[in-house]
Design a protein around this motif. Structure first.
Motif, short mmCIF file in Angstrom:
data_model
loop_
_atom_site.label_atom_id
_atom_site.label_comp_id
_atom_site.label_asym_id
_atom_site.label_seq_id
_atom_site.Cartn_x
_atom_site.Cartn_y
_atom_site.Cartn_z
N UNK A 115 0.83 -1.20 0.00
CA UNK A 115 0.00 0.00 0.00
C UNK A 115 0.87 1.26 0.00
N UNK A 116 1.95 1.22 0.78
CA UNK A 116 2.87 2.36 0.84
C UNK A 116 3.55 2.58 -0.51
N UNK A 117 4.07 1.49 -1.09
CA UNK A 117 4.78 1.61 -2.37
C UNK A 117 3.86 2.12 -3.47
N UNK A 118 2.63 1.62 -3.49
CA UNK A 118 1.66 2.05 -4.50
C UNK A 118 1.33 3.54 -4.33
N UNK A 119 1.17 3.95 -3.07
CA UNK A 119 0.82 5.35 -2.79
C UNK A 119 1.98 6.27 -3.17
N UNK A 120 3.20 5.89 -2.85
CA UNK A 120 4.37 6.71 -3.18
C UNK A 120 4.49 6.87 -4.69
N UNK A 121 4.35 5.77 -5.42
CA UNK A 121 4.46 5.83 -6.88
C UNK A 121 3.37 6.73 -7.47
N UNK A 122 2.16 6.57 -6.97
CA UNK A 122 1.04 7.39 -7.45
C UNK A 122 1.31 8.88 -7.21
N UNK A 123 1.78 9.21 -6.02
CA UNK A 123 1.98 10.61 -5.66
C UNK A 123 3.13 11.26 -6.44
N UNK A 124 4.21 10.52 -6.63
CA UNK A 124 5.32 11.08 -7.40
C UNK A 124 4.87 11.39 -8.83
N UNK A 125 4.11 10.49 -9.42
CA UNK A 125 3.59 10.76 -10.76
C UNK A 125 2.59 11.91 -10.75
N UNK A 126 1.81 12.02 -9.67
CA UNK A 126 0.82 13.10 -9.55
C UNK A 126 1.49 14.47 -9.56
N UNK A 127 2.64 14.59 -8.88
CA UNK A 127 3.31 15.90 -8.82
C UNK A 127 4.30 16.10 -9.97
N UNK A 128 4.22 15.23 -10.97
CA UNK A 128 4.98 15.44 -12.19
C UNK A 128 6.39 14.90 -12.18
N UNK A 129 6.67 13.91 -11.32
CA UNK A 129 7.99 13.30 -11.26
C UNK A 129 7.86 11.81 -11.52
N UNK A 130 8.65 11.27 -12.43
CA UNK A 130 8.58 9.86 -12.76
C UNK A 130 9.01 9.01 -11.56
N UNK A 132 9.73 5.85 -11.14
CA UNK A 132 10.87 4.95 -11.32
C UNK A 132 12.19 5.69 -11.29
N UNK A 133 12.18 6.93 -11.73
CA UNK A 133 13.41 7.72 -11.79
C UNK A 133 13.76 8.36 -10.44
N UNK A 134 12.74 8.71 -9.65
CA UNK A 134 12.99 9.53 -8.46
C UNK A 134 12.92 8.77 -7.13
N UNK A 135 12.28 7.62 -7.08
CA UNK A 135 12.05 6.93 -5.81
C UNK A 135 13.31 6.74 -4.98
N UNK A 136 14.40 6.35 -5.62
CA UNK A 136 15.60 5.98 -4.88
C UNK A 136 16.65 7.08 -4.84
N UNK A 137 16.29 8.27 -5.29
CA UNK A 137 17.21 9.40 -5.17
C UNK A 137 17.13 9.97 -3.75
N UNK A 138 18.10 10.87 -3.45
CA UNK A 138 18.12 11.57 -2.17
C UNK A 138 17.85 13.06 -2.40
N UNK A 139 17.34 13.77 -1.40
CA UNK A 139 17.00 15.19 -1.59
C UNK A 139 18.13 16.03 -2.18
N UNK A 140 19.38 15.74 -1.82
CA UNK A 140 20.51 16.53 -2.33
C UNK A 140 20.70 16.39 -3.84
N UNK A 149 8.13 19.74 -4.94
CA UNK A 149 7.14 18.76 -5.39
C UNK A 149 7.10 17.56 -4.45
N UNK A 150 8.27 17.15 -3.97
CA UNK A 150 8.33 16.03 -3.01
C UNK A 150 7.64 16.43 -1.71
N UNK A 151 7.85 17.66 -1.28
CA UNK A 151 7.17 18.14 -0.08
C UNK A 151 5.66 18.09 -0.23
N UNK A 152 5.18 18.44 -1.41
CA UNK A 152 3.74 18.37 -1.69
C UNK A 152 3.25 16.93 -1.70
#
Length: 256
Positions: A115-130, A132-140, A149-152
């Motif tokens: 449920x968490x993984x599905x929600x995170x993927x949905x939200x990243x796409x919702x705020x205009x970030x892919x 698959x590309x952004x999940x494992x990056x760090x804020x820096x 966008x991540x804050x949103x």
């Protein structure tokens, strides 16, 4: 049929040792699904008003109701977990991946991993970030606009009915700001949520707000649609705000 999402009943706030009220006898009624912007200069009380909604500040007098329930009767932690909150500084955890940042509250609520993984993927796409590309990056590894966008996305994680946004675009550059304004309108338009956004930028307030609260010295000078405010400014302060925006337009026209 819409219902009242947020109601301010004669709400006032005076800080210890302060001479004047930061918020002075404010009465507002906000419908579910509205995008309300709160406009005012520094010290007008706009952020103080916003922070009383999620009990970061307690009112000196008056009450605030969310969907008909007085927030004084709601546990502060439980209340905040039901409200999305986005600030200018974002506050992402630097040692955590983007996915972990967005999942902070769902993990506290002990959602299952899928449920968490599905929600995170949905939200990243919702705020205009892919996702698959952004999940494992760090804020820096992100730009300021991407971090915002991540804050949103993090604020939307547990699907809150109310979103509080305290000058969320104040720290990004002008081009990114315009892009994120469009993003906010798109996201709000696709969700049945009530947005309450604080800004000192009149153009941003009038662009985003279905109605605009204009504050001055702790009081509400006017609360109406952008069109009605421009057509009928309630007092000299509101009139001066509109004229300041018009003078900027004239400046740009003069450069053509």
């Amino acid at each position: 049929m819409t219902q009242k999402a947020i109601e301010f009943h004669n709400i006032s706030k005076k800080f210890k040792h302060a001479q004047y009220y930061a918020v002075d006898k404010v009465n507002l009624s906000i419908e579910e699904g509205e995008f309300i912007t709160i406009l005012g200069s520094s010290g007008s009380g706009k952020t103080t008003l916003l922070k009383m909604v999620n009990k970061l500040y307690e009112p000196s007098q008056g009450s605030i109701s969310l969907f008909g329930e007085d927030i004084a009767n709601i546990d502060s932690i439980r209340l905040r977990r039901k409200i999305g909150y986005v600030i200018q500084q974002i506050g992402l955890f630097p040692h955590m991946t983007i996915a972990q940042n967005v999942a902070t509250i769902p993990k506290l609520l002990q959602w299952n991993k899928k449920k968490i993984n599905d929600r995170v993927a949905y939200l990243l796409n919702l705020v205009g970030l892919d996702a698959n590309d952004f999940m494992n990056r760090y804020p820096s590894q992100l730009s300021g606009g991407q971090q915002q966008r991540i804050g949103l996305a993090r604020a939307l994680a547990v699907d809150p009915k109310i979103m509080l946004l305290d000058e969320p675009l104040g720290a990004v550059d002008a081009i990114t700001r315009l892009s994120l304004q469009e993003e906010l309108l798109r996201i709000h338009g696709g969700l049945n949520k009530t947005f309450l956004l604080v800004t000192h930028d009149i153009n941003e307030a009038f662009k985003l707000g279905s109605r605009v609260v204009i504050m001055n010295s702790g009081k509400v000078s006017q609360f109406d649609t952008p069109r009605n405010i421009v057509a009928n400014p309630a007092d000299e302060f509101v009139y001066s705000l509109i004229e300041s925006s018009r003078s900027q337009e004239q400046f740009w026209e003069g450069l053509r």
